[in-house]
Design an enzyme around this catalytic site. Structure first.
Site, PDB file in Angstrom:
ATOM      1  N   ASP A   1      10.617   4.215   9.166  1.00  0.00           N
ATOM      2  CA  ASP A   1      10.738   3.834  10.576  1.00  0.00           C
ATOM      3  C   ASP A   1       9.936   2.569  10.889  1.00  0.00           C
ATOM      4  OD1 ASP A   1      12.442   5.885  11.294  1.00  0.00           O
ATOM      5  OD2 ASP A   1      10.796   7.305  11.545  1.00  0.00           O
TER       6      ASP A   1
ATOM      7  N   ASN B   1       8.445   6.899   0.839  1.00  0.00           N
ATOM      8  CA  ASN B   1       8.484   8.348   1.052  1.00  0.00           C
ATOM      9  C   ASN B   1       9.033   9.019  -0.204  1.00  0.00           C
ATOM     10  OD1 ASN B   1      11.501   8.526   1.289  1.00  0.00           O
ATOM     11  ND2 ASN B   1      11.086   7.154   3.004  1.00  0.00           N
TER      12      ASN B   1
ATOM     13  N   LYS C   1      -2.999 -10.185  -2.878  1.00  0.00           N
ATOM     14  CA  LYS C   1      -3.487  -8.799  -2.885  1.00  0.00           C
ATOM     15  C   LYS C   1      -4.638  -8.663  -1.886  1.00  0.00           C
ATOM     16  CE  LYS C   1      -5.634  -5.409  -5.828  1.00  0.00           C
ATOM     17  NZ  LYS C   1      -6.687  -5.298  -6.815  1.00  0.00           N
TER      18      LYS C   1
END
Ligand code: CTP
Length: 391
Positions: free
Chosen positions: A274, A208, A284
Site C-alpha cells: 500500500d 510481504n 546505502k
C-alpha cells in the site's frame, strides 16, 4: 469420474516404480482405460505381469513389438488423452528435454502433443544438479506439468528432496487435467501475482510474505482452459505463457496498463504494497546515533481500483487477504474497489494461504452473492474460481 479417458503411464527405472501399481488400480477403479509403457530398466523394479494384470492391458516396452500397421509410439500417443511419466528418472527427463527418442517411452513422449505430467524421483543431488533443473525448466516452458518430488529419506540412503510425490497428488493432478474444459478459448486472461518490492535503498526493501503461488496457479489453469495468458509477477516462474517480471507496485501498474485494454479477464492476485518510501536513497543508508529511525512512506496507487474505474467489458477480479473479520472486510472492499468479483482468503490460518500449496476461499460478487470454496490445492481453487467467474 474417468470413464472414457485413456491414461498412458510411462514408468522409468526407479525404485518408486512399485508405487505406480497402486496408482494404476486407482485409475482403473475410477473407470479409466490405462495403457502402460515401461522402460526396460523399470522392469527391474516391477514386473511386466503385475503391470499387465493391474492395467488389464498389454504392457509396452520395446519399440519393435509391432502388432499393427501404425508404429506403436504413434498409435499409443494418438489414442491416449494424457501422458503421465512416473517415476521419471533424471535420465528420461533429460532425454525428453533434448528430443532424444531412443526407446519406446521417449519416442512416445517425442510424438505426444497433448497434456503431459511428469512426476520425478531421484537422488537429491541429481535433483539439484543445474543441468537437470535446466531440462525441467525447458519442459515446463513447453507446457509439461511437473509434480515436484517430496523431501525425506531416499532409497539411496540420502535425506533430501527426491522422493516421488504422493500417489494421491499424482492421481488428483491427472484427474484435474482430464477434467478441464476449454472454457477460456479465445480469451485473454491477465493475472498478477507475488508481493511487490518497494526499495528503501540499494540493499533494503519493504515487501510481504506472498509467494505468488495462487496467481501462478490461476495463470496455469487459465492456460489449460485455452486462454491466452499473461502473468505479471514479482516472482521467478517458468511457464508456457507470457510472463512479465516486475518489482514495485508502480512497475506492476505500468505492466498492467500495457495489457489491460484488450484483455477479457484480469485477476489481481498480487499482494500490492500500500505504501512505498517517499525518498529512495541512492546510497546505502548509514546507521545514525539515534535509537529510532523514521521512514516516510507515500501511498502507492490502488491498481485494482484504477482498473475498475476505467474498465469497459473486462471482468476484473480482486483478491482480499484478511487476518480478521474476513467477510465484513471483503464486503466493504468489493464496494470500495468496484470489481466484479473478490476472492477472500483468511491469512491467519497456517494451513492455507500465503506460502502454502492449499487455500480455502469465499468468492463475493458485486450483487452480494457468496460462493464458498472448501480447502483444496491452489490448482483446484484456481479452476473453481475461473469456472465461477466465467459462468
Ligand atoms: N491492490 C491493488 N493496489 C494496491 C493495494 C491492493 O491493486 N495498492 C489489490 C490487490 O491486488 C488485491 C486487492 O487490491 O486484489 C485487495 O488487496 P488488499 O491488500 O486486501 O486490500 P487493500 O486495498 O490494500 O486494503 P487493506 O490493506 O487496508 O486491507
Amino acid at each position: 469420474m474417468l470413464s472414457g479417458k485413456t491414461i498412458l503411464i510411462g514408468i522409468t527405472g526407479g525404485i518408486a516404480a512399485y508405487k505406480i501399481c497402486e496408482l494404476i488400480r486407482k485409475f482403473k477403479k475410477n473407470g479409466a482405460s490405462v495403457k502402460v509403457v515401461a522402460t526396460p530398466n523399470a522392469l527391474n523394479f516391477v514386473t511386466k505381469l503385475t503391470l499387465q494384470n493391474l492395467s488389464q492391458n498389454e504392457v509396452y516396452v520395446q519399440e519393435f513389438d509391432v502388432k499393427n500397421w501404425k508404429p506403436e509410439h504413434i498409435s499409443l500417443a494418438d489414442e491416449s488423452d494424457i501422458m503421465l511419466i512416473a517415476p521419471a528418472t533424471a535420465n528420461t527427463i533429460s532425454k525428453i528435454a533434448q528430443g532424444v527418442a531412443d526407446n519406446l517411452l521417449t519416442s512416445i513422449a517425442c510424438a505426444f502433443s497433448k497434456k503431459m505430467i511428469i512426476a520425478p524421483a531421484m537422488n537429491c543431488n541429481m535433483w539439484n544438479n543445474p543441468v537437470i533443473q535446466e531440462n525441467i525448466s525447458k519442459l515446463r516452458n513447453l507446457g509439461v506439468e511437473f509434480l515436484e518430488p517430496d523431501s525425506g529419506f531416499l532409497a539411496c540412503g540420502y535425506i533430501g528432496k527426491g522422493r516421488l510425490c504422493s500417489i494421491e497428488k499424482i492421481y488428483s493432478a491427472v484427474v484435474e487435467a482430464l477434467n478441464y474444459s476449454k472454457i477460456l478459448e479465445g480469451k485473454k486472461v491477465v493475472v498478477t501475482s507475488g508481493g511487490t518490492i518497494e526499495d528503501i535503498d540499494p540493499v533494503r526493501y519493504i515487501s510481504n510474505y506472498s509467494s505468488g503461488k495462487m496467481g501462478f496457479a490461476i495463470a496455469k489453469v487459465a492456460k489449460d482452459m485455452g486462454a491466452n495468458v499473461v502473468l505479471i509477477t514479482t516472482k521467478d516462474f517458468t511457464a508456457p505463457f507470457k510472463i512479465v517480471k516486475v518489482k514495485s507496485a508502480i512497475d506492476m501498474q505500468n505492466a498492467l496498463d500495457q495489457e489491460f485494454e484488450n484483455s477479457d479477464i484480469v485477476v489481481m492476485a498480487a499482494a500490492v504494497a500500500d505504501y512505498r518510501v517517499k525518498n529512495y536513497s541512492e546510497q546505502k543508508m548509514k546507521k545514525t546515533s539515534e535509537d529510532t529511525l523514521i521512514l516516510e512512506l507515500v501511498k502507492n496507487p490502488d491498481i485494482l481500483k484504477g482498473l475498475c474505474d476505467k474498465k469497459t467489458s473486462q471482468i476484473v477480479v480482486g483478491f482480499c487477504a484478511e487476518s480478521e473479520n474476513l467477510l465484513e472486510n471483503a464486503k466493504e472492499k468489493i464496494q470500495k474497489k468496484g470489481c466484479d468479483f473478490l476472492v477472500a482468503n483468511d491469512i491467519s490460518r497456517k494451513d492455507i494461504g500465503f506460502s502454502s500449496d492449499d487455500n480455502e476461499v469465499t468468492i463475493l460478487d458485486k450483487n452480494g452473492n457468496l460462493k464458498r470454496i472448501e480447502k483444496a490445492s491452489k490448482t483446484v481453487i484456481a479452476r473453481k474460481i475461473l469456472e465461477y467467474i466465467n459462468e
